[in-house]
Write a protein that holds these residues in place. Structure first.
Motif, PDB file in Angstrom:
ATOM      1  N   PHE A  34       0.686  -1.257   0.097  1.00  0.00           N
ATOM      2  CA  PHE A  34      -0.028  -0.027   0.091  1.00  0.00           C
ATOM      3  C   PHE A  34       0.758   1.183  -0.011  1.00  0.00           C
ATOM      4  O   PHE A  34       0.693   2.238  -0.784  1.00  0.00           O
ATOM      5  CB  PHE A  34      -0.850  -0.125   1.266  1.00  0.00           C
ATOM      6  CG  PHE A  34      -1.903   1.084   1.137  1.00  0.00           C
ATOM      7  CD1 PHE A  34      -3.299   0.658   0.684  1.00  0.00           C
ATOM      8  CD2 PHE A  34      -1.768   2.073   1.866  1.00  0.00           C
ATOM      9  CE1 PHE A  34      -4.214   1.635   0.827  1.00  0.00           C
ATOM     10  CE2 PHE A  34      -2.734   3.127   1.992  1.00  0.00           C
ATOM     11  CZ  PHE A  34      -4.028   2.893   1.301  1.00  0.00           C
ATOM     12  N   SER A  35       1.769   1.279   1.007  1.00  0.00           N
ATOM     13  CA  SER A  35       2.590   2.424   1.120  1.00  0.00           C
ATOM     14  C   SER A  35       3.647   2.681  -0.126  1.00  0.00           C
ATOM     15  O   SER A  35       4.181   3.855   0.005  1.00  0.00           O
ATOM     16  CB  SER A  35       3.241   2.473   2.468  1.00  0.00           C
ATOM     17  OG  SER A  35       4.424   1.311   2.585  1.00  0.00           O
ATOM     18  N   ALA A  36       3.702   1.851  -1.031  1.00  0.00           N
ATOM     19  CA  ALA A  36       4.482   1.963  -2.230  1.00  0.00           C
ATOM     20  C   ALA A  36       3.917   2.334  -3.458  1.00  0.00           C
ATOM     21  O   ALA A  36       4.493   2.141  -4.550  1.00  0.00           O
ATOM     22  CB  ALA A  36       5.382   0.558  -2.321  1.00  0.00           C
ATOM     23  N   ASP A  37       2.602   2.021  -3.142  1.00  0.00           N
ATOM     24  CA  ASP A  37       1.826   2.235  -4.662  1.00  0.00           C
ATOM     25  C   ASP A  37       1.763   3.747  -5.093  1.00  0.00           C
ATOM     26  O   ASP A  37       1.580   4.578  -4.271  1.00  0.00           O
ATOM     27  CB  ASP A  37       0.304   1.770  -4.244  1.00  0.00           C
ATOM     28  CG  ASP A  37      -0.469   1.813  -5.482  1.00  0.00           C
ATOM     29  OD1 ASP A  37      -0.759   2.775  -6.165  1.00  0.00           O
ATOM     30  OD2 ASP A  37      -0.892   0.460  -5.728  1.00  0.00           O
ATOM     31  N   GLU A  38       2.108   3.891  -6.280  1.00  0.00           N
ATOM     32  CA  GLU A  38       2.203   5.311  -6.817  1.00  0.00           C
ATOM     33  C   GLU A  38       1.008   6.163  -6.725  1.00  0.00           C
ATOM     34  O   GLU A  38       0.805   7.160  -6.390  1.00  0.00           O
ATOM     35  CB  GLU A  38       2.789   5.387  -8.175  1.00  0.00           C
ATOM     36  CG  GLU A  38       4.242   4.968  -8.294  1.00  0.00           C
ATOM     37  CD  GLU A  38       4.919   5.078  -9.653  1.00  0.00           C
ATOM     38  OE1 GLU A  38       4.023   5.587 -10.563  1.00  0.00           O
ATOM     39  OE2 GLU A  38       5.709   4.359  -9.859  1.00  0.00           O
ATOM     40  N   LYS A  39      -0.114   5.447  -6.910  1.00  0.00           N
ATOM     41  CA  LYS A  39      -1.585   6.238  -6.968  1.00  0.00           C
ATOM     42  C   LYS A  39      -1.906   6.567  -5.514  1.00  0.00           C
ATOM     43  O   LYS A  39      -2.379   7.721  -5.386  1.00  0.00           O
ATOM     44  CB  LYS A  39      -2.452   5.574  -7.671  1.00  0.00           C
ATOM     45  CG  LYS A  39      -2.524   5.327  -9.150  1.00  0.00           C
ATOM     46  CD  LYS A  39      -3.606   4.636  -9.677  1.00  0.00           C
ATOM     47  CE  LYS A  39      -3.746   4.895 -11.126  1.00  0.00           C
ATOM     48  NZ  LYS A  39      -4.012   6.271 -11.732  1.00  0.00           N
ATOM     49  N   ILE A  40      -1.501   5.700  -4.750  1.00  0.00           N
ATOM     50  CA  ILE A  40      -1.858   6.043  -3.140  1.00  0.00           C
ATOM     51  C   ILE A  40      -0.804   7.120  -2.656  1.00  0.00           C
ATOM     52  O   ILE A  40      -1.303   8.046  -1.701  1.00  0.00           O
ATOM     53  CB  ILE A  40      -1.594   4.747  -2.124  1.00  0.00           C
ATOM     54  CG1 ILE A  40      -2.856   3.803  -2.905  1.00  0.00           C
ATOM     55  CG2 ILE A  40      -1.663   5.146  -0.863  1.00  0.00           C
ATOM     56  CD1 ILE A  40      -2.849   2.453  -2.368  1.00  0.00           C
ATOM     57  N   LEU A  41       0.551   7.109  -3.041  1.00  0.00           N
ATOM     58  CA  LEU A  41       1.275   8.109  -2.693  1.00  0.00           C
ATOM     59  C   LEU A  41       1.011   9.510  -3.120  1.00  0.00           C
ATOM     60  O   LEU A  41       1.144  10.480  -2.406  1.00  0.00           O
ATOM     61  CB  LEU A  41       2.684   7.756  -3.074  1.00  0.00           C
ATOM     62  CG  LEU A  41       3.332   6.558  -2.275  1.00  0.00           C
ATOM     63  CD1 LEU A  41       4.728   6.028  -3.087  1.00  0.00           C
ATOM     64  CD2 LEU A  41       3.721   6.899  -1.059  1.00  0.00           C
ATOM     65  N   ARG A  42       0.143   9.511  -4.362  1.00  0.00           N
ATOM     66  CA  ARG A  42      -0.113  10.813  -4.777  1.00  0.00           C
ATOM     67  C   ARG A  42      -1.475  11.256  -4.255  1.00  0.00           C
ATOM     68  O   ARG A  42      -1.860  12.346  -4.456  1.00  0.00           O
ATOM     69  CB  ARG A  42      -0.179  10.900  -6.340  1.00  0.00           C
ATOM     70  CG  ARG A  42       1.249  10.778  -7.165  1.00  0.00           C
ATOM     71  CD  ARG A  42       0.907  11.176  -8.483  1.00  0.00           C
ATOM     72  NE  ARG A  42       0.081  10.345  -9.185  1.00  0.00           N
ATOM     73  CZ  ARG A  42       0.227   9.217  -9.799  1.00  0.00           C
ATOM     74  NH1 ARG A  42       1.442   8.519  -9.901  1.00  0.00           N
ATOM     75  NH2 ARG A  42      -0.686   8.451 -10.605  1.00  0.00           N
ATOM     76  N   ALA A  43      -2.217  10.228  -3.716  1.00  0.00           N
ATOM     77  CA  ALA A  43      -3.686  10.592  -3.400  1.00  0.00           C
ATOM     78  C   ALA A  43      -3.564  11.384  -1.840  1.00  0.00           C
ATOM     79  O   ALA A  43      -2.874  11.226  -1.149  1.00  0.00           O
ATOM     80  CB  ALA A  43      -4.472   9.368  -3.221  1.00  0.00           C
TER      81      ALA A  43
END
Length: 199
Positions: A34-43
């Protein structure tokens, strides 16, 4: 192929049989993905849910979102529109009550509701999934209804917000989900060991 209800029962039983240590390890594995997912990092605005019935524990990823100053929202059953969800801001001091399914949710407060269209990510629970992104839920259709309008728009106009990500244990992967016309496939599913991308 198993019927949807039989498949639900099989996978729910498998999920419930996971030991406390397996659940703990899975939650850590999910946090890593989760913490490495690019979309989540940008969200900035992320809808999550509180785990129930052997689901992968989301507490670590909720805490991580708060540490990253991301806004977390939880689903609440709509009081007037049957089968639909509202999303309410969830903070560390937010009280929780049990809904009619025994799932914890914030008390309804219009001041903390965010329109679903303003969410960046909607993390969805699921009972089972396959390698096409087909998702089998609990049978209430709440998330299918929530995601259907954006799914249609995305197909027509390439609108991608809110972006849906399923969260699941590795044991919830099956060979094939028997789908119905109203089922909304997911573009991405995260498990403790794997990031599945379908689009």
């Amino acid at each position: 192929m198993k019927t949807r209800q039989a498949l639900r029962q099989t996978i729910r039983n498998k999920r419930r049989q996971l030991t406390a240590q397996q659940q703990s390890d899975a939650a850590l594995g999910l946090l890593h993905r989760f913490s490495a997912d690019e979309k989540i990092l940008r969200a900035q605005h992320i809808a999550l849910y509180l785990s129930n019935d052997g689901e992968l524990n989301t507490k670590l990823i909720i805490d991580w979102c708060w540490q990253q100053n991301k806004c977390v929202y939880l689903p609440v059953m709509h009081p007037f529109s049957k089968g639909h969800l509202l999303f309410l801001r969830f903070e560390q001091q937010t009280p929780l009550i049990n809904n009619r399914y025994g799932i914890s949710e914030p008390p309804l407060d219009v001041r903390t509701i965010i329109p679903a269209a303003q969410l960046d990510i909607i993390c969805t629970p699921l009972v089972a999934f396959d390698k096409t992104g087909a998702r089998l839920g609990m049978g209430g259709g709440f998330y299918d209804r929530t995601l259907s309008q954006w799914y249609k728009q995305e197909k027509q106009q390439n609108i991608s917000s809110p972006y849906a990500i399923g969260l699941a244990h590795d044991c919830q992967l099956v060979d094939e989900i028997p789908t119905e016309v109203w089922d909304i496939p997911l573009p991405e599913i995260l498990t403790p060991s794997t990031r599945y991308k379908f689009q």
